[in-house]
Design a protein around this motif. Sequence first.
Motif, PDB file in Angstrom:
ATOM      1  N   GLY A 125      10.314 -51.762 -16.526  1.00  0.00           N
ATOM      2  CA  GLY A 125      10.852 -53.074 -16.851  1.00  0.00           C
ATOM      3  C   GLY A 125      12.359 -53.161 -16.804  1.00  0.00           C
ATOM      4  N   GLN A 126      13.010 -52.333 -15.996  1.00  0.00           N
ATOM      5  CA  GLN A 126      14.472 -52.305 -15.969  1.00  0.00           C
ATOM      6  C   GLN A 126      15.075 -52.812 -14.664  1.00  0.00           C
ATOM      7  OE1 GLN A 126      16.327 -51.580 -18.748  1.00  0.00           O
ATOM      8  NE2 GLN A 126      14.268 -51.655 -19.622  1.00  0.00           N
ATOM      9  N   SER A 127      14.261 -53.285 -13.737  1.00  0.00           N
ATOM     10  CA  SER A 127      14.791 -53.823 -12.480  1.00  0.00           C
ATOM     11  C   SER A 127      15.155 -55.286 -12.663  1.00  0.00           C
ATOM     12  CB  SER A 127      13.757 -53.682 -11.362  1.00  0.00           C
ATOM     13  OG  SER A 127      13.471 -52.329 -11.104  1.00  0.00           O
ATOM     14  N   TYR A 128      16.272 -55.691 -12.077  1.00  0.00           N
ATOM     15  CA  TYR A 128      16.685 -57.079 -12.243  1.00  0.00           C
ATOM     16  C   TYR A 128      17.284 -57.673 -10.960  1.00  0.00           C
ATOM     17  CZ  TYR A 128      20.971 -54.471 -13.428  1.00  0.00           C
ATOM     18  OH  TYR A 128      22.019 -53.592 -13.433  1.00  0.00           O
TER      19      TYR A 128
ATOM     20  N   ASP B  67      17.789 -61.612 -14.404  1.00  0.00           N
ATOM     21  CA  ASP B  67      19.094 -61.480 -15.051  1.00  0.00           C
ATOM     22  C   ASP B  67      19.016 -60.406 -16.123  1.00  0.00           C
ATOM     23  OD1 ASP B  67      21.387 -61.993 -16.869  1.00  0.00           O
ATOM     24  OD2 ASP B  67      21.724 -63.713 -15.553  1.00  0.00           O
ATOM     25  N   ASN B  68      19.810 -59.354 -15.959  1.00  0.00           N
ATOM     26  CA  ASN B  68      19.775 -58.248 -16.909  1.00  0.00           C
ATOM     27  C   ASN B  68      20.291 -58.664 -18.279  1.00  0.00           C
ATOM     28  OD1 ASN B  68      19.377 -55.490 -17.626  1.00  0.00           O
ATOM     29  ND2 ASN B  68      21.571 -55.121 -17.406  1.00  0.00           N
ATOM     30  N   THR B  69      21.342 -59.464 -18.316  1.00  0.00           N
ATOM     31  CA  THR B  69      21.926 -59.848 -19.606  1.00  0.00           C
ATOM     32  C   THR B  69      20.981 -60.726 -20.422  1.00  0.00           C
ATOM     33  OG1 THR B  69      23.041 -61.749 -18.583  1.00  0.00           O
ATOM     34  CG2 THR B  69      24.258 -59.678 -18.700  1.00  0.00           C
ATOM     35  N   LEU B  70      20.130 -61.485 -19.737  1.00  0.00           N
ATOM     36  CA  LEU B  70      19.143 -62.316 -20.432  1.00  0.00           C
ATOM     37  C   LEU B  70      17.815 -61.598 -20.636  1.00  0.00           C
ATOM     38  CD1 LEU B  70      19.741 -65.747 -18.647  1.00  0.00           C
ATOM     39  CD2 LEU B  70      20.491 -65.059 -20.940  1.00  0.00           C
ATOM     40  N   GLY B  71      17.738 -60.357 -20.153  1.00  0.00           N
ATOM     41  CA  GLY B  71      16.507 -59.595 -20.322  1.00  0.00           C
ATOM     42  C   GLY B  71      15.376 -60.042 -19.415  1.00  0.00           C
ATOM     43  N   ILE B  72      15.706 -60.731 -18.329  1.00  0.00           N
ATOM     44  CA  ILE B  72      14.668 -61.172 -17.389  1.00  0.00           C
ATOM     45  C   ILE B  72      14.600 -60.126 -16.280  1.00  0.00           C
ATOM     46  CG2 ILE B  72      13.829 -63.076 -15.971  1.00  0.00           C
ATOM     47  CD1 ILE B  72      15.803 -64.876 -17.461  1.00  0.00           C
ATOM     48  N   ARG B  73      13.641 -59.239 -16.387  1.00  0.00           N
ATOM     49  CA  ARG B  73      13.571 -58.083 -15.493  1.00  0.00           C
ATOM     50  C   ARG B  73      12.156 -57.924 -14.952  1.00  0.00           C
ATOM     51  NH1 ARG B  73      15.516 -55.557 -20.437  1.00  0.00           N
ATOM     52  NH2 ARG B  73      17.777 -55.850 -20.642  1.00  0.00           N
ATOM     53  N   HIS B  74      12.002 -56.953 -14.072  1.00  0.00           N
ATOM     54  CA  HIS B  74      10.686 -56.659 -13.512  1.00  0.00           C
ATOM     55  C   HIS B  74      10.557 -55.152 -13.308  1.00  0.00           C
ATOM     56  CE1 HIS B  74      12.757 -56.344  -9.602  1.00  0.00           C
ATOM     57  NE2 HIS B  74      13.373 -57.468  -9.931  1.00  0.00           N
ATOM     58  N   ASN B  75       9.505 -54.733 -12.619  1.00  0.00           N
ATOM     59  CA  ASN B  75       9.131 -53.316 -12.567  1.00  0.00           C
ATOM     60  C   ASN B  75       9.304 -52.679 -11.201  1.00  0.00           C
ATOM     61  OD1 ASN B  75       8.448 -52.044 -14.931  1.00  0.00           O
ATOM     62  ND2 ASN B  75       6.307 -52.632 -14.892  1.00  0.00           N
TER      63      ASN B  75
END
Length: 584
Positions: A384-387, A279-287
């Motif tokens: 770290g910007q993929s969600y 979730d991008n809004t919660l800052g839960i991202r990956h690479n």
Amino acid sequence: MRFINTLIVAVAMLLIASCNKDILEQYPTDSVSPQTFFKTENDLKAYTNSFYTYMPGADYIYGEDCDNIVKSSVGREISGTRLVPTTDTRWGWEPLRNFNFFLNNQNVINFPDQVIRDKYVGLARFARASFYFDKVKSYGDVPWYSMVIENTDINSLQKARDPRALVMDSVLADIDFAIAHLDQTKSVERITKWTALALKSRICLYEGTWRKYHTEFNIAGADKFLNECVSASQELMSSGIYTLYTKTDGPSGKAYQDLFAHLKLDPVSDEVIMGRRFDNTLGIRHNLQFYITARTQGKPGLEKRLVNSYLMADGSRFTDKAGYDTMQYFTEVQDRDPRLAQTIRTTGYRRVGATANSSVDFNATMTGYQPIKWMNIAAMDGSGQSYQDLLLYRFGEVLLNYAEAKAELNILTQADIDMSIGRLRERVGMPDMDMAAANANPDPYQAALYKNVSGANRGVILEIRRERRIELVMENNNRWDDLMRWKEGHLLATPFKGMYFPGAGRYDLDRNGTAELEIYTGSRPPETGPYQLAVSELDNASRGNIITNVNITKTFNESRDYLWPLPVEDLTLNTNLKQNPGWE
């Protein structure tokens, strides 16, 4: 399922966002008092929710590292240079204590509502089955523990390894209990009966084929597990709960590509049995997109033998074409299985959300066959910007498992092919597989790859392996598991290659008027735009395929490398443990 070896006992399920790490969630750690906890369903739910923290990380889901995907660095397991470690988290047992603590707790055992209790016990047994499946894949024989081991229990702590057959029978009992008692409500983010059936299908195909092809271990029961795979797969297939995603209204307008290109799993929940939420809004991202597009993240590219394995669009074999092995990129990607153009950049590729085509970027790929699977908008390319949500279990894999298990049992029919492989091919507009034709004329190219296949179904098994490799590339490290269970580790030792080039010069790969690559002889010429590659990096003196990792000679020890070595520290602490063959 590969578990992360972290000890987390959760009593509250408040998600804590992490912006830069490939983790799904972290939970407050607290002590659980057996006297006061597990009195309500919320208690059971809160504790078992912690099991989701052991799910695979994002980089494990997409970061395949085998003979499918070539990277700038080569892991020791790929190069054949593994060492016996002093310690190794792969051998870690902490998660098992959490599962067994729940299963052995008297408040759980005596919980008054049996249906509610068994649902959460089923979740714990799913987790334990998955944990042990991972252990057996790595080490073969392992100690089976169904009870919490205290630090004063010397006998249990000094336990020898139990036979693989005993452990896998216990795994089968766990997953069968989970299937019988888990929630039947469809969910892409919760473990359900359907997730358990998908896991059973995966486990039983692995174990059945391992026992069949690894005759050196002399473990009976291959057919039992293959039949269990068929049964679990068939139950999922006949349930009507899942089907293949075939819509063309997604980000790219192509069903196979969009199965991975959608940001959320909800639009593709027809096929996705379970995945990981971000979730991008919660800052839960990956690479993911940083890994695929950055110059510093391994430069992944498909290996040449995989690209050669894609059929022509009419179902004929690419490797039957004259000169296939010296065909250049523009020509070789024409009129192929559409999944090729939905997996790598080919001519006319356009990124999601873009208005112009994108050519191959050799700065970001070792082989020239640059992946696009899982890719979405360019704004997600940063570190770290993929969600986008990621897939753990999907119906397409179940169809492949079903066909392979039946073929290995010699009970496969054309009707079985039609309802499994045929559906996967139909999604991308490919003709169905003809079982009789495949067996009458086995593909010599595939036969040279998979040397252990024999019998009346040799041709169709080779075709199913082709299909599996193409359909599941870059998903959950499937390829490594496949090579290990098929006893085809020798494929890791052959040189990994990329595109073919006839010699020095500039190459406009997609013929758009701009050269993407300059191959030179002698000293490096001044940089004028294209990526530069020395002719010495081709596998012939003046022409040939890009040869990767040129300074690494890969090996594979057939008598050793199918299992991992136990760490020295554990062998020292428990003298009843014995090292795996070849690692002594």
